[in-house]
Design a protein around this motif. Structure first.
Motif, mmCIF file in Angstrom:
data_model
loop_
_atom_site.group_PDB
_atom_site.id
_atom_site.type_symbol
_atom_site.label_atom_id
_atom_site.label_comp_id
_atom_site.label_asym_id
_atom_site.label_seq_id
_atom_site.Cartn_x
_atom_site.Cartn_y
_atom_site.Cartn_z
ATOM 1 N N PRO A 1 23.114 45.695 46.675
ATOM 2 C CA PRO A 1 23.792 45.048 47.753
ATOM 3 C C PRO A 1 24.448 43.810 47.515
ATOM 4 N N ALA A 2 25.586 43.475 48.528
ATOM 5 C CA ALA A 2 26.182 42.184 48.324
ATOM 6 C C ALA A 2 25.505 40.932 48.020
ATOM 7 N N ASP A 3 24.284 40.691 48.676
ATOM 8 C CA ASP A 3 23.624 39.482 48.350
ATOM 9 C C ASP A 3 22.943 39.511 46.859
ATOM 10 N N VAL A 4 22.538 40.515 46.357
ATOM 11 C CA VAL A 4 22.115 40.775 44.791
ATOM 12 C C VAL A 4 22.932 40.460 44.139
ATOM 13 N N ARG A 5 24.316 41.090 44.387
ATOM 14 C CA ARG A 5 25.460 40.993 43.381
ATOM 15 C C ARG A 5 25.962 39.398 43.425
ATOM 16 N N GLU A 6 26.133 38.686 44.474
ATOM 17 C CA GLU A 6 26.633 37.402 44.518
ATOM 18 C C GLU A 6 25.538 36.515 43.921
ATOM 19 N N ALA A 7 24.132 36.926 44.023
ATOM 20 C CA ALA A 7 22.974 36.039 43.473
ATOM 21 C C ALA A 7 23.019 36.158 41.802
ATOM 22 N N MET A 8 23.361 37.449 41.285
ATOM 23 C CA MET A 8 23.284 37.628 39.904
ATOM 24 C C MET A 8 24.524 37.594 39.247
ATOM 25 N N LEU A 9 25.573 37.658 39.861
ATOM 26 C CA LEU A 9 26.964 37.476 39.186
ATOM 27 C C LEU A 9 27.944 36.757 40.296
ATOM 28 N N THR B 1 33.856 40.435 40.778
ATOM 29 C CA THR B 1 34.200 41.527 41.376
ATOM 30 C C THR B 1 33.492 42.830 40.917
ATOM 31 N N MET B 2 33.270 43.745 41.726
ATOM 32 C CA MET B 2 32.735 44.901 41.385
ATOM 33 C C MET B 2 33.522 46.192 41.504
ATOM 34 N N LYS B 3 33.564 46.960 40.851
ATOM 35 C CA LYS B 3 34.318 48.176 40.690
ATOM 36 C C LYS B 3 33.370 49.483 40.591
ATOM 37 N N GLN B 4 33.234 50.514 41.290
ATOM 38 C CA GLN B 4 32.432 51.655 40.563
ATOM 39 C C GLN B 4 33.431 52.841 40.010
ATOM 40 N N GLU B 5 32.553 53.076 38.813
ATOM 41 C CA GLU B 5 33.334 54.261 37.906
ATOM 42 C C GLU B 5 32.338 55.384 37.924
ATOM 43 N N ARG B 6 33.031 56.570 37.406
ATOM 44 C CA ARG B 6 32.041 57.828 37.316
ATOM 45 C C ARG B 6 31.335 57.511 35.941
ATOM 46 N N ALA B 7 30.113 57.790 36.009
ATOM 47 C CA ALA B 7 29.202 57.614 34.481
ATOM 48 C C ALA B 7 29.065 59.082 33.897
ATOM 49 N N CYS B 8 28.243 59.398 33.046
ATOM 50 C CA CYS B 8 28.019 60.723 32.486
ATOM 51 C C CYS B 8 27.350 61.492 33.437
ATOM 52 N N PRO B 9 27.233 62.771 33.277
ATOM 53 C CA PRO B 9 26.870 63.880 34.121
ATOM 54 C C PRO B 9 25.406 63.390 34.524
ATOM 55 N N CYS C 1 28.638 50.512 37.346
ATOM 56 C CA CYS C 1 29.115 49.358 38.234
ATOM 57 C C CYS C 1 29.737 48.564 37.181
ATOM 58 N N ILE C 2 31.099 48.223 37.248
ATOM 59 C CA ILE C 2 31.638 47.165 36.608
ATOM 60 C C ILE C 2 32.003 45.967 37.185
ATOM 61 N N PHE C 3 31.727 44.974 36.697
ATOM 62 C CA PHE C 3 31.935 43.769 37.241
ATOM 63 C C PHE C 3 32.969 42.821 36.306
ATOM 64 N N HIS C 4 34.036 41.951 36.873
ATOM 65 C CA HIS C 4 34.921 41.189 36.406
ATOM 66 C C HIS C 4 34.807 39.819 36.829
ATOM 67 N N SER C 5 35.021 38.992 36.149
ATOM 68 C CA SER C 5 34.740 37.588 36.468
ATOM 69 C C SER C 5 36.009 37.189 36.844
ATOM 70 N N ALA C 6 36.299 36.452 37.968
ATOM 71 C CA ALA C 6 37.386 35.995 38.428
ATOM 72 C C ALA C 6 38.079 34.869 37.530
ATOM 73 N N SER C 7 37.082 33.921 37.183
ATOM 74 C CA SER C 7 37.219 32.489 36.309
ATOM 75 C C SER C 7 37.510 32.912 34.870
ATOM 76 N N GLU C 8 36.620 33.737 34.273
ATOM 77 C CA GLU C 8 36.605 34.040 32.908
ATOM 78 C C GLU C 8 37.125 35.468 32.730
#
Length: 191
Positions: free
Chosen positions: A51-59, A63-71, A77-84
């Motif tokens: 959830p958003a509160d967990v994502r904000e506390a841990m990273l 920003t988060m984007k969801q991609e398809r994983a293996c079957p 869940c892929i996270f990219h840093s805005a500053s780095e």
């Protein structure tokens, strides 16, 4: 720029490879009473698992984007840093009924044999390894769900992958993994 793309491809390959490695029948044990297995189709989205509160506390600031994983894996869940711009983090779930009964040493063995090291006091069992320079992977098995989480950190300060794994394990709750109950059939007696 080509090196960044190559590193990203390596990162995705390693993250999915570790999460979706083959399972041998010898490693499977009786998981107790029959339960609906957790599969990619029944795992909720990244938004629900983290959830958003967990994502904000841990990273914070990612920003988060969801991609398809293996079957057999949950969402990737892929996270990219805005500053780095060179920092990318992924979290994925691999849920198998036999994980709840498997010996922790057996779960850790493949990672330890590949040069990894055990992480004490993280879930049921956890290990870390650095498959490439600037990359850290943490694989941790949850105490109260049949899931393993794989966190891959590329760039920046990869040691933070352990903290991300801890937060993701805490956020992975059994009730999130239960398939949604089917809607009741319409009442035939209502006009």
């Amino acid at each position: 720029m080509r090196a960044v793309g190559g590193r990203a491809a390596l990162w995705v390959t390693l993250a999915l490879g570790l999460a979706c490695r083959s399972r041998t029948p010898e490693s499977a044990t009786d998981a107790g009473p029959t339960r609906t297995p957790v599969t990619q189709a029944t795992l909720p989205s990244c938004e629900a698992l983290l959830p958003a509160d967990v994502r904000e506390a841990m990273l914070p600031g990612f920003t988060m984007k969801q991609e398809r994983a293996c079957p057999t894996c949950g969402p990737l869940c892929i996270f990219h840093s805005a500053s780095e711009k060179d920092v990318t983090v992924s979290v994925t779930w691999d849920c198998q009924p036999h994980y709840t009964q498997a010996d922790p040493h057996a779960l850790l063995a493949p990672t330890l044999q590949a040069g990894g090291e055990e992480i004490p006091a993280l879930g049921r069992a956890a290990a870390r390894r650095s498959p490439a320079q600037g990359m850290l992977q943490v694989m941790a098995w949850d105490d109260d769900t049949p899931c393993a989480l794989v966190v891959t950190w590329l760039g920046g300060e990869p040691e933070q992958a352990v903290d991300v794994a801890r937060a993701a394990l805490t956020a992975t709750r059994p009730e999130l993994l239960q398939p949604a109950a089917p809607a009741p059939p319409p009442d035939a007696g209502t006009p």
